[in-house]
Design an enzyme around this catalytic site. Structure first.
Site, PDB file in Angstrom:
ATOM      1  N   ARG A   1       0.843  -1.175   0.016  1.00  0.00           N
ATOM      2  CA  ARG A   1      -0.111   0.108  -0.050  1.00  0.00           C
ATOM      3  C   ARG A   1       1.080   1.079   0.125  1.00  0.00           C
ATOM      4  O   ARG A   1       2.064   1.246   0.403  1.00  0.00           O
ATOM      5  CB  ARG A   1      -0.875   0.036   1.246  1.00  0.00           C
ATOM      6  CG  ARG A   1      -1.636  -1.253   1.427  1.00  0.00           C
ATOM      7  CD  ARG A   1      -2.645  -1.192   2.724  1.00  0.00           C
ATOM      8  NE  ARG A   1      -3.614  -2.249   2.918  1.00  0.00           N
ATOM      9  CZ  ARG A   1      -3.470  -3.332   3.523  1.00  0.00           C
ATOM     10  NH1 ARG A   1      -2.118  -3.452   4.235  1.00  0.00           N
ATOM     11  NH2 ARG A   1      -4.132  -4.218   3.504  1.00  0.00           N
TER      12      ARG A   1
ATOM     13  N   LYS B   1      -2.319  -2.096   7.872  1.00  0.00           N
ATOM     14  CA  LYS B   1      -3.486  -1.336   8.813  1.00  0.00           C
ATOM     15  C   LYS B   1      -3.590  -1.908  10.037  1.00  0.00           C
ATOM     16  O   LYS B   1      -3.297  -2.989  10.311  1.00  0.00           O
ATOM     17  CB  LYS B   1      -4.745  -1.807   8.127  1.00  0.00           C
ATOM     18  CG  LYS B   1      -4.898  -1.064   6.587  1.00  0.00           C
ATOM     19  CD  LYS B   1      -6.418  -1.553   6.059  1.00  0.00           C
ATOM     20  CE  LYS B   1      -6.514  -0.806   4.535  1.00  0.00           C
ATOM     21  NZ  LYS B   1      -7.829  -1.198   3.916  1.00  0.00           N
TER      22      LYS B   1
ATOM     23  N   HIS C   1      -1.990   2.417  -5.972  1.00  0.00           N
ATOM     24  CA  HIS C   1      -2.808   1.100  -5.704  1.00  0.00           C
ATOM     25  C   HIS C   1      -2.994   0.086  -7.002  1.00  0.00           C
ATOM     26  O   HIS C   1      -3.236  -0.966  -6.927  1.00  0.00           O
ATOM     27  CB  HIS C   1      -4.404   1.507  -5.285  1.00  0.00           C
ATOM     28  CG  HIS C   1      -4.557   0.764  -4.023  1.00  0.00           C
ATOM     29  ND1 HIS C   1      -3.891   1.060  -2.704  1.00  0.00           N
ATOM     30  CD2 HIS C   1      -5.431  -0.220  -3.620  1.00  0.00           C
ATOM     31  CE1 HIS C   1      -4.160  -0.008  -1.981  1.00  0.00           C
ATOM     32  NE2 HIS C   1      -5.581  -0.443  -2.333  1.00  0.00           N
TER      33      HIS C   1
ATOM     34  N   ARG D   1      -0.248  -2.273  -6.924  1.00  0.00           N
ATOM     35  CA  ARG D   1      -0.672  -3.460  -5.873  1.00  0.00           C
ATOM     36  C   ARG D   1      -1.534  -4.272  -6.442  1.00  0.00           C
ATOM     37  O   ARG D   1      -1.514  -5.671  -6.444  1.00  0.00           O
ATOM     38  CB  ARG D   1      -1.189  -2.664  -4.790  1.00  0.00           C
ATOM     39  CG  ARG D   1      -1.594  -3.760  -3.537  1.00  0.00           C
ATOM     40  CD  ARG D   1      -1.905  -2.827  -2.364  1.00  0.00           C
ATOM     41  NE  ARG D   1      -2.761  -3.674  -1.339  1.00  0.00           N
ATOM     42  CZ  ARG D   1      -2.598  -4.296  -0.377  1.00  0.00           C
ATOM     43  NH1 ARG D   1      -1.232  -4.630  -0.139  1.00  0.00           N
ATOM     44  NH2 ARG D   1      -3.326  -4.955   0.470  1.00  0.00           N
TER      45      ARG D   1
ATOM     46  N   HIS E   1      -4.168  -8.799   3.533  1.00  0.00           N
ATOM     47  CA  HIS E   1      -5.446  -8.796   3.925  1.00  0.00           C
ATOM     48  C   HIS E   1      -5.915  -9.474   5.062  1.00  0.00           C
ATOM     49  O   HIS E   1      -5.719 -10.569   5.253  1.00  0.00           O
ATOM     50  CB  HIS E   1      -6.358  -9.237   2.470  1.00  0.00           C
ATOM     51  CG  HIS E   1      -6.097  -8.524   1.289  1.00  0.00           C
ATOM     52  ND1 HIS E   1      -6.491  -9.043   0.087  1.00  0.00           N
ATOM     53  CD2 HIS E   1      -5.961  -7.139   1.149  1.00  0.00           C
ATOM     54  CE1 HIS E   1      -6.193  -7.853  -0.814  1.00  0.00           C
ATOM     55  NE2 HIS E   1      -6.152  -6.842  -0.028  1.00  0.00           N
TER      56      HIS E   1
ATOM     57  N   TYR F   1      -9.708 -10.420  -6.939  1.00  0.00           N
ATOM     58  CA  TYR F   1      -8.790 -10.884  -7.982  1.00  0.00           C
ATOM     59  C   TYR F   1      -9.181 -12.165  -8.779  1.00  0.00           C
ATOM     60  O   TYR F   1      -8.434 -12.322  -9.785  1.00  0.00           O
ATOM     61  CB  TYR F   1      -7.272 -10.814  -7.676  1.00  0.00           C
ATOM     62  CG  TYR F   1      -6.719  -9.501  -6.843  1.00  0.00           C
ATOM     63  CD1 TYR F   1      -6.819  -8.271  -7.656  1.00  0.00           C
ATOM     64  CD2 TYR F   1      -6.612  -9.482  -5.372  1.00  0.00           C
ATOM     65  CE1 TYR F   1      -6.359  -7.054  -6.991  1.00  0.00           C
ATOM     66  CE2 TYR F   1      -6.492  -8.081  -4.960  1.00  0.00           C
ATOM     67  CZ  TYR F   1      -6.330  -7.265  -5.631  1.00  0.00           C
ATOM     68  OH  TYR F   1      -6.052  -5.987  -4.817  1.00  0.00           O
TER      69      TYR F   1
END
Length: 232
Positions: free
Chosen positions: A101, A125, A197, A200, A223, A232
Site C-alpha cells: 500500500r 493497517k 494502488h 498493488r 488482507h 482478483y
C-alpha cells in the site's frame, strides 16, 4: 482523521462484494466526497482521502491492472541520470514487486529490509506486521539509491531510517507518490487511469495468473479476510 485512501478503496471493494451496482457505488462515493469537502472547509481534517479516487466505471471497483509490458515501460521511462532517478525506480519496483500500500511504502524503514533473507518487514493497517518477500533485483535497485542519491541528500533527523525521502530530507507524501506514478505513466504512453494502488492490484493479479496460492497472496497483501483477496 484516521481514514486513508486505502480505507476508501477497501470500502468500495466491500460494496462491490455486497452486490451494489456501479451507480449505487458512485452515489455512495459522491456522498463521502461531499462530506470530506465539508470537513476540509471546516478545518476538521487536513487531508482528503477521497481526492484521488475515481467513481466506479461499468461496475468495476478496482483501477485498471497494468501488464508486465506497461510496468516495464514505466521503469524504462525513468531517467537514471536525474538526481532522483534511482529513488523513483526503487519506488515503482517496491510498489509492484512487493504489493505494498502507498502508506506502507512511505513509512518503510531501511532497518526493516533484510537483504540476506530477502524479505521486508511491513506494518499495515492497524499497525499489523507482516513479512513480504523481495527479489534480489529490487534489493539491488534499493542499494543503488541508498548508496548513491540518498547518501548525498540532506536528511531530517526524524527520517534517518526512512527509506524514501524528498529533496528536503523528509518522508514522501501520498500525493507525491501519485504524481510520480502519473508522470511515469504519461512518459510511457499509458492511457489508463492509474495510481499507486494500481501497482498493488497488478502485483496480486500477476501472482494469481502465475498460479500462486490465494492464501499466500492474501498474506503478502496483508488482507484480513480472504474475501478481499478473492476479488482478483
Amino acid at each position: 482523521k484516521d481514514i486513508s485512501h486505502d480505507d476508501i478503496e477497501s470500502f468500495l471493494s466491500y460494496l462491490y462484494e455486497l452486490g451494489f451496482s456501479a451507480s449505487s457505488q458512485a452515489r455512495i462515493l459522491s456522498g463521502i466526497k461531499k462530506f470530506y469537502k465539508y470537513v476540509i472547509q471546516e478545518k476538521l481534517v487536513s487531508e482528503n482521502p477521497t481526492e484521488l479516487i475515481s467513481s466506479p466505471n461499468l461496475g468495476r471497483h478496482l483501477p485498471d491492472v497494468l501488464s508486465y509490458e506497461e510496468i516495464s515501460a514505466m521503469i524504462d521511462s525513468i531517467d537514471l541520470s536525474h538526481p532522483l532517478g534511482h529513488r523513483n525506480k526503487a519506488i515503482i519496483e517496491v510498489l509492484y514487486g512487493c504489493g505494498l500500500r502507498v502508506s506502507e511504502l512511505i513509512t518503510l524503514k531501511i532497518s526493516n529490509i533484510y537483504i540476506n533473507d530477502e524479505f521486508i518487514r511491513v506494518f499495515g493497517k492497524g499497525n499489523k506486521e507482516r513479512l513480504v518477500p523481495i527479489s534480489k533485483s529490487i534489493l539491488k535497485t534499493i542499494e543503488l539509491y541508498v548508496k548513491g542519491e540518498r547518501l548525498h541528500q540532506p536528511i531530517n533527523s526524524k527520517h534517518t531510517d526512512t527509506l524514501f525521502i524528498n529533496r528536503r530530507g523528509n518522508s514522501l507524501s501520498r500525493q507525491m507518490i501519485f504524481l510520480i506514478i502519473k508522470e511515469l505513466a504519461d512518459k510511457a504512453g499509458i492511457k489508463k487511469n492509474i495510481g499507486p494502488h494500481t501497482l498493488r492490484h497488478s502485483f496480486a493479479t500477476h501472482l494469481l495468473e502465475g498460479g500462486a496460492d490465494l492464501r499466500a497472496v492474501q498474506q503478502m497483501l496483508g488482507h484480513a479476510s480472504i474475501n478481499t483477496t478473492e476479488i482478483y
